[in-house]
Scaffold this active site. Structure first.
Site, PDB file in Angstrom:
ATOM      1  N   ASN A  67      31.579  -1.562  41.468  1.00  0.00           N
ATOM      2  CA  ASN A  67      32.637  -1.587  40.458  1.00  0.00           C
ATOM      3  C   ASN A  67      33.677  -0.538  40.866  1.00  0.00           C
ATOM      4  OD1 ASN A  67      31.271  -3.494  38.947  1.00  0.00           O
ATOM      5  ND2 ASN A  67      30.242  -1.968  37.678  1.00  0.00           N
ATOM      6  N   GLY A 107      35.582  -1.794  36.008  1.00  0.00           N
ATOM      7  CA  GLY A 107      34.504  -1.315  35.142  1.00  0.00           C
ATOM      8  C   GLY A 107      33.813  -0.063  35.656  1.00  0.00           C
ATOM      9  N   HIS A 133      29.150   4.213  44.015  1.00  0.00           N
ATOM     10  CA  HIS A 133      27.766   3.748  43.833  1.00  0.00           C
ATOM     11  C   HIS A 133      27.710   2.243  43.983  1.00  0.00           C
ATOM     12  CE1 HIS A 133      29.811   4.155  39.943  1.00  0.00           C
ATOM     13  NE2 HIS A 133      29.151   3.077  39.540  1.00  0.00           N
TER      14      HIS A 133
HETATM   15  P1  5GP Z   1      29.855   2.010  36.679  1.00  0.00           P
HETATM   16  O1  5GP Z   1      30.106   1.714  35.230  1.00  0.00           O
HETATM   17  O2  5GP Z   1      30.658   3.215  37.126  1.00  0.00           O
HETATM   18  O3  5GP Z   1      29.972   0.856  37.609  1.00  0.00           O
HETATM   19  O4  5GP Z   1      28.326   2.411  36.785  1.00  0.00           O
HETATM   20  C1  5GP Z   1      27.857   3.650  36.368  1.00  0.00           C
HETATM   21  C2  5GP Z   1      26.428   3.456  35.972  1.00  0.00           C
HETATM   22  O5  5GP Z   1      25.830   4.739  35.873  1.00  0.00           O
HETATM   23  C3  5GP Z   1      26.244   2.769  34.632  1.00  0.00           C
HETATM   24  O6  5GP Z   1      25.536   1.551  34.815  1.00  0.00           O
HETATM   25  C4  5GP Z   1      25.476   3.791  33.810  1.00  0.00           C
HETATM   26  O7  5GP Z   1      24.485   3.193  32.998  1.00  0.00           O
HETATM   27  C5  5GP Z   1      24.891   4.701  34.860  1.00  0.00           C
HETATM   28  N1  5GP Z   1      24.704   6.062  34.426  1.00  0.00           N
HETATM   29  C6  5GP Z   1      25.601   6.832  33.734  1.00  0.00           C
HETATM   30  N2  5GP Z   1      25.082   8.056  33.525  1.00  0.00           N
HETATM   31  C7  5GP Z   1      23.847   8.059  34.096  1.00  0.00           C
HETATM   32  C8  5GP Z   1      22.825   9.047  34.199  1.00  0.00           C
HETATM   33  O8  5GP Z   1      22.942  10.176  33.722  1.00  0.00           O
HETATM   34  N3  5GP Z   1      21.685   8.687  34.852  1.00  0.00           N
HETATM   35  C9  5GP Z   1      21.530   7.447  35.404  1.00  0.00           C
HETATM   36  N4  5GP Z   1      20.358   7.195  36.017  1.00  0.00           N
HETATM   37  N5  5GP Z   1      22.469   6.492  35.307  1.00  0.00           N
HETATM   38  C10 5GP Z   1      23.609   6.789  34.668  1.00  0.00           C
END
Ligand code: 5GP
Ligand code: ZN
Length: 113
Positions: free
Chosen positions: A86, A92, A99
């Site tokens: 993303n 998103g 990541h």
């Molecule tokens: P994005 O929304 O940036 O594509 O994905 C970020 C992801 O990180 C989300 O799916 C969210 O649930 C995950 N996330 C956010 N904070 C934490 C955390 O403190 N620990 C873990 N394991 N995942 C996290």
């Protein structure tokens, strides 16, 4: 710099780590969107795919091959899985440390919402 994924990597906050090598770390997403949902991050802080450079090509390839390896180990390779970056606000992205999401264990819809 205040980065939650760097904090997980540095063991400053807990993470359910499933894989680590010299280049990447992989841990389970805290709000999983599928029975298996793992995030694969580079150990070097890169904000997003937009900030990746030509010299990061091997690292990006290694992240993708790590997704394949973990898909096999987690038992979702046969049934299928998704690996996605993303990027930015319409993409998103909520955490500004690059990541790769690895999702599997259920049939995933397309197009994404
Ligand atoms: P994005 O929304 O940036 O594509 O994905 C970020 C992801 O990180 C989300 O799916 C969210 O649930 C995950 N996330 C956010 N904070 C934490 C955390 O403190 N620990 C873990 N394991 N995942 C996290
Ligand atoms: Zn970071």
């Amino acid at each position: 710099m205040d980065c939650i994924f760097c904090a997980i990597m540095n063991r400053e906050i807990p993470g359910d780590i499933v894989y680590e090598d010299e280049k990447v770390l992989a841990f389970r997403d805290i709000m999983k969107q599928a029975p298996e949902h793992v995030l694969i991050i580079p150990k070097r802080h890169i904000e997003s795919l937009l900030e990746a450079k030509e010299e990061d090509a091997a690292l990006l390839g290694h992240m993708l091959l790590t997704a394949k390896k973990l898909a096999k180990e987690l038992g979702i390779a046969e049934t299928g899985f998704r690996a996605v970056f993303n990027t930015g606000s319409d993409g998103g992205q909520s955490v500004m440390h690059l990541h790769l999401h690895l999702l599997g264990g259920r049939s995933l819809g397309w197009p994404p919402g």
